[in-house]
Write a protein that holds these residues in place. Structure first.
Motif, PDB file in Angstrom:
ATOM      1  N   CYS A   1       0.822  -1.213   0.000  1.00 49.54           N
ATOM      2  CA  CYS A   1       0.000   0.000   0.000  1.00 49.54           C
ATOM      3  C   CYS A   1       0.859   1.268   0.000  1.00 49.54           C
ATOM      4  O   CYS A   1       0.445   2.300  -0.529  1.00 49.54           O
ATOM      5  CB  CYS A   1      -0.911   0.033   1.228  1.00 49.54           C
ATOM      6  SG  CYS A   1      -1.965  -1.412   1.364  1.00 49.54           S
TER       7      CYS A   1
ATOM      8  N   CYS B   1       1.202   2.520  -3.397  1.00 49.14           N
ATOM      9  CA  CYS B   1       0.041   2.291  -4.292  1.00 49.14           C
ATOM     10  C   CYS B   1      -0.405   3.608  -4.925  1.00 49.14           C
ATOM     11  O   CYS B   1      -0.903   4.503  -4.241  1.00 49.14           O
ATOM     12  CB  CYS B   1      -1.102   1.645  -3.522  1.00 49.14           C
ATOM     13  SG  CYS B   1      -2.515   1.326  -4.581  1.00 49.14           S
TER      14      CYS B   1
ATOM     15  N   CYS C   1      -9.247   2.173  -3.728  1.00 51.16           N
ATOM     16  CA  CYS C   1      -8.593   0.941  -3.276  1.00 51.16           C
ATOM     17  C   CYS C   1      -9.413  -0.228  -3.814  1.00 51.16           C
ATOM     18  O   CYS C   1     -10.636  -0.139  -3.924  1.00 51.16           O
ATOM     19  CB  CYS C   1      -8.558   0.934  -1.752  1.00 51.16           C
ATOM     20  SG  CYS C   1      -7.912  -0.589  -1.017  1.00 51.16           S
TER      21      CYS C   1
HETATM   22 FE1  SF4 Z   1      -3.248  -1.255  -0.614  1.00 48.59          FE
HETATM   23 FE2  SF4 Z   1      -5.699  -0.834  -1.588  1.00 48.59          FE
HETATM   24 FE3  SF4 Z   1      -3.579  -0.207  -3.070  1.00 48.59          FE
HETATM   25 FE4  SF4 Z   1      -4.186  -2.778  -2.649  1.00 48.59          FE
HETATM   26  S1  SF4 Z   1      -5.410  -1.273  -3.789  1.00 48.59           S
HETATM   27  S2  SF4 Z   1      -2.135  -1.825  -2.492  1.00 48.59           S
HETATM   28  S3  SF4 Z   1      -4.955  -2.683  -0.545  1.00 48.59           S
HETATM   29  S4  SF4 Z   1      -4.186   0.727  -1.121  1.00 48.59           S
END
Ligand code: SF4
Ligand code: SAM
Ligand code: SF4
Length: 378
Positions: free
Chosen positions: A301, A304, A318
């Motif tokens: 994360c 991300c 997310c």
């Molecule tokens: Fe983390 Fe959500 Fe990105 Fe996956 S999508 S890496 S859970 S922030």
């Protein structure tokens, strides 16, 4: 082991109110936007349909996505013009990579013309975007050349095994593996590379396919990536004991091949890379590499930088979010580019999501049902 299936709670109409920009952002910010954890916005995944011709049990279990399931009506879907308008505004905020997904993106009629529109976009430095698409490969043999001609750069193909019986069981519609392999060949012939092949490893289902898959793709120029089975959505009956941790996948591979760890190539790269070793004991690029994506056992994360645009125009921050931010209403209410641009800035500036880092915490587990992956795309 029987799959546990949980009925679908329709999350699609639940959305957050779109905030106003907290801090002013110039119309061409060129990538200075960051969220509450300092993460920039670089990657936009666009779901172009919520339909699929497969019924992978980890994504769209047949028992839930049956003939009574209500897919979105066509009028709910963003049009190609609406998608392109939003994508352009996201690019203004620093997005450099667009990935079309779904559902099965090749089921969206005329998707080539969307690709052609998107491929005309440029970053603030005048660079073309990295445009890619994730597909189950079932229609690739037919469409690869048209996709390339429209401006698609590369494809990622999902393939969970080479054994025909296992593959037919996993897609749950009796689709033959040979047709997906023909699709991969067609993509390679059309120049849609470098191709990546993603294999979701589900313990007790397909872990015996790890080595055959590695042998098949080694030295072909195609990068095979193993993905941990994730608790996305709310219907797949996910259980931790069905996750095969990447560390175990790597150990399995090392029982047959010599591998060396490779450095990440890009910021925010999700895969840990391993190179095949040649006779000199070094990584041999002609043998290629594999990747492991440890979404469950090793959260990424912190880097991300991805936003997801759902089929009907909501932004999800997310993969595990319960709600999105409805941009379609803004579009269809006649908002100006400046207004939408500022709304995107405010949404991203308010982002604090880091589900994988918090997965085990009781507050995350108590949260409402998560949106399905087939709706917001992988
Ligand atoms: Fe983390 Fe959500 Fe990105 Fe996956 S999508 S890496 S859970 S922030
Ligand atoms: N239909 C296309 C396909 O399968 O490539 C695109 C959409 S699919 C939702 C995108 C990716 O998500 C696929 O690679 C699929 O294997 C992956 N995926 C779906 N459900 C998953 C799960 N529960 N865990 C890990 N990966 C999953
Ligand atoms: Fe369809 Fe892709 Fe989901 Fe499988 S993973 S059901 S192919 S959307």
């Amino acid at each position: 082991m029987a799959t546990r299936v949980i009925p679908l709670v329709d999350q699609r109409s639940r959305s957050h109110t779109v905030p106003r920009s907290a801090r002013p952002v110039p119309l061409v910010a060129g990538g200075s936007l960051v969220d509450t954890r300092g993460r920039p916005l670089r990657d936009l995944r666009i779901s172009v349909t919520d339909r699929c011709n497969f019924r992978c049990s980890y994504c769209m279990p047949k028992e839930v996505f049956d003939k009574n399931h209500q897919y979105l009506p066509h009028s709910s879907l963003l049009t190609f013009e609406e998608i392109t308008r939003l994508a352009k505004l996201f690019v203004g905020h620093g997005v450099q990579k667009l990935r079309l997904t779904g559902g099965e993106p090749l089921l969206r009629k005329g998707v080539e013309s969307l690709i052609a529109q998107l491929s005309a976009l440029r970053t603030s430095e005048g660079q073309p975007l990295d445009i890619t698409l994730t597909t189950n490969g079932s229609l690739l043999a037919r469409k690869a050349k048209a996709l390339k001609d429209a401006g698609l750069r590369r494809v990622t193909v999902s393939l969970d095994g080479l054994d025909d019986a296992i593959f037919r069981r996993m897609n749950d519609v009796d689709f033959p593996v040979a047709d997906v392999l023909a699709g991969i060949d067609a993509a390679q012939a059309a120049g849609l590379g470098p191709i990546k092949v993603n294999m979701v490893v589900k313990r007790g289902t397909n872990e015996q396919q790890i080595l055959p898959m590695a042998r098949h793709f080694r030295g072909t120029g195609i990068t095979l990536r193993f993905i941990e089975y994730m608790d996305v959505g709310a219907t797949n009956g996910w259980r931790m004991d069905e996750v095969m941790p990447s560390a175990e996948v790597v150990k399995t591979l090392q029982s047959a091949f010599q591998l060396v760890p490779l450095e990440p190539t890009t910021l925010g790269e999700t895969a840990e890379r391993w190179g095949y070793v040649g006779t000199d004991g070094q990584h041999d690029p002609s043998l290629g590499e594999i990747g492991v994506i440890s979404s469950v056992t090793h959260a990424f994360c912190g880097s991300c930088n991805r936003a997801r645009l759902s089929t009907e125009g909501s932004i999800y921050l997310c993969l595990f979010a319960s709600r999105g931010y409805d941009l379609r209403t803004l579009l269809r209410d006649g908002a100006s580019d400046e207004e939408i641009y500022e709304a995107i800035a405010a949404i991203w500036q308010g982002r604090a999501d880091r589900y994988s880092e918090l997965r085990a915490s009781s507050s995350e587990q108590a949260r409402g049902p998560r949106v399905e992956m087939s709706y917001i795309g992988g």
